[in-house]
Design an enzyme around this catalytic site. Structure first.
Site, PDB file in Angstrom:
ATOM      1  N   HIS A 128       3.747  11.769 -26.686  1.00  0.00           N
ATOM      2  CA  HIS A 128       2.874  12.599 -26.865  1.00  0.00           C
ATOM      3  C   HIS A 128       2.116  12.327 -28.213  1.00  0.00           C
ATOM      4  O   HIS A 128       2.746  11.963 -29.111  1.00  0.00           O
ATOM      5  CB  HIS A 128       3.829  13.952 -27.404  1.00  0.00           C
ATOM      6  CG  HIS A 128       4.161  14.603 -26.056  1.00  0.00           C
ATOM      7  ND1 HIS A 128       3.429  15.087 -24.855  1.00  0.00           N
ATOM      8  CD2 HIS A 128       5.541  15.037 -25.778  1.00  0.00           C
ATOM      9  CE1 HIS A 128       4.048  15.689 -23.906  1.00  0.00           C
ATOM     10  NE2 HIS A 128       5.306  15.586 -24.522  1.00  0.00           N
ATOM     11  N   CYS A 197      -2.022  10.545 -24.918  1.00  0.00           N
ATOM     12  CA  CYS A 197      -3.105  11.304 -24.565  1.00  0.00           C
ATOM     13  C   CYS A 197      -4.342  11.291 -25.555  1.00  0.00           C
ATOM     14  O   CYS A 197      -4.155  10.976 -26.851  1.00  0.00           O
ATOM     15  CB  CYS A 197      -2.720  12.775 -24.323  1.00  0.00           C
ATOM     16  SG  CYS A 197      -1.800  13.048 -23.006  1.00  0.00           S
ATOM     17  N   ARG A 206      -6.511   8.764 -21.587  1.00  0.00           N
ATOM     18  CA  ARG A 206      -5.359   8.103 -22.394  1.00  0.00           C
ATOM     19  C   ARG A 206      -6.092   7.117 -23.490  1.00  0.00           C
ATOM     20  O   ARG A 206      -6.953   6.322 -23.376  1.00  0.00           O
ATOM     21  CB  ARG A 206      -4.506   7.389 -21.313  1.00  0.00           C
ATOM     22  CG  ARG A 206      -3.968   8.440 -20.240  1.00  0.00           C
ATOM     23  CD  ARG A 206      -2.835   9.091 -21.038  1.00  0.00           C
ATOM     24  NE  ARG A 206      -2.152  10.131 -19.977  1.00  0.00           N
ATOM     25  CZ  ARG A 206      -2.706  11.406 -19.704  1.00  0.00           C
ATOM     26  NH1 ARG A 206      -3.917  11.939 -20.224  1.00  0.00           N
ATOM     27  NH2 ARG A 206      -2.205  12.196 -18.698  1.00  0.00           N
TER      28      ARG A 206
END
Length: 229
Positions: A128, A197, A206
């Protein structure tokens, strides 16, 4: 009219309160839970490694010989720890098998089907950018030449970044191929791909970095030089 104004005002206050609570949840509570989950995974790995992972292999009629056999990666289970000095001297995260939402709440996730750590092929890992501990919050700071160090409890693996951060779309799955597309690598090797991300609070794109395996070192020999600087 007063009733209507009062009702609308109360609805606005309620909606505003819910938005504030949601932001607090994203910024604070998911981080608290993720930090606790990652600490649990790290403790689990250290306990496992302190107990040893060698197994006896015995052929019929032969004496017992102790050998080390790599265990298969199990979905949702930790198997390594990653260190990235560029992201801070205290930065280290557990690496688990799988990239589903539940797994990524506990640490970084290894793309199932990509190479094992240190082996021929592409060892690909996701994390993340924001929420759930923000493990890759500073991902854009990574530069070619930076070290990415991992250990599985027996060996240190030092990778060196060659390219990135490279921006692409989520459907561009070629970035985690055995010879990753757009990486510039001309032939098979021992590669590492990191993904997260972009933008920081979105997921429309990405960010990717690629690295090659630069060196290995037995854990008994001490930390690699990249972690001692």
């Amino acid at each position: 009219m007063r009733v209507i104004v009062r009702t609308v005002s109360e609805l606005c206050i309620t909606v505003g309160t819910l938005i504030v609570l949601f932001v607090v949840y994203l910024l604070f509570w998911t981080g608290v839970r993720a930090d606790s989950a990652m600490s649990d995974q790290l403790d689990r790995l250290h306990r496992q490694w302190s107990q040893g992972n060698a197994r006896p292999a015995v052929a019929p009629g032969e004496r017992t010989v102790t050998v080390t056999r790599p265990s298969p990666y199990r979905h949702g289970e930790p198997f390594a720890i990653m260190y990235i000095p560029r992201l801070g001297p205290a930065w280290h995260k557990p690496v688990l098998e799988g990239t589903d939402a539940g797994t990524l709440k506990k640490g970084l996730g290894h793309y199932a089907g990509t190479a094992r750590l240190g082996r021929q092929g592409n060892f690909a890992v996701a994390g993340h950018r924001r929420t759930y501990g923000d493990p890759f919050e500073d991902f854009p700071r990574l530069r070619p030449g930076d070290a990415v160090v991992l250990t599985d409890g027996t060996t240190w693996f030092t990778y060196r970044i060659d390219k990135g951060p490279y921006k692409t779309v989520p459907t561009d799955i070629g970035v985690i191929d055995a010879v990753p597309r757009k990486s510039g690598y001309p032939r098979p090797g021992r590669y590492l791909t990191l993904t997260t991300c972009d933008p920081e609070w979105g997921h429309s794109h990405r960010l990717i970095v690629w690295a090659h395996l630069d060196s290995t070192r037995p854990v008994e020999a001490g930390e690699p030089g990249a972690l001692r600087r």
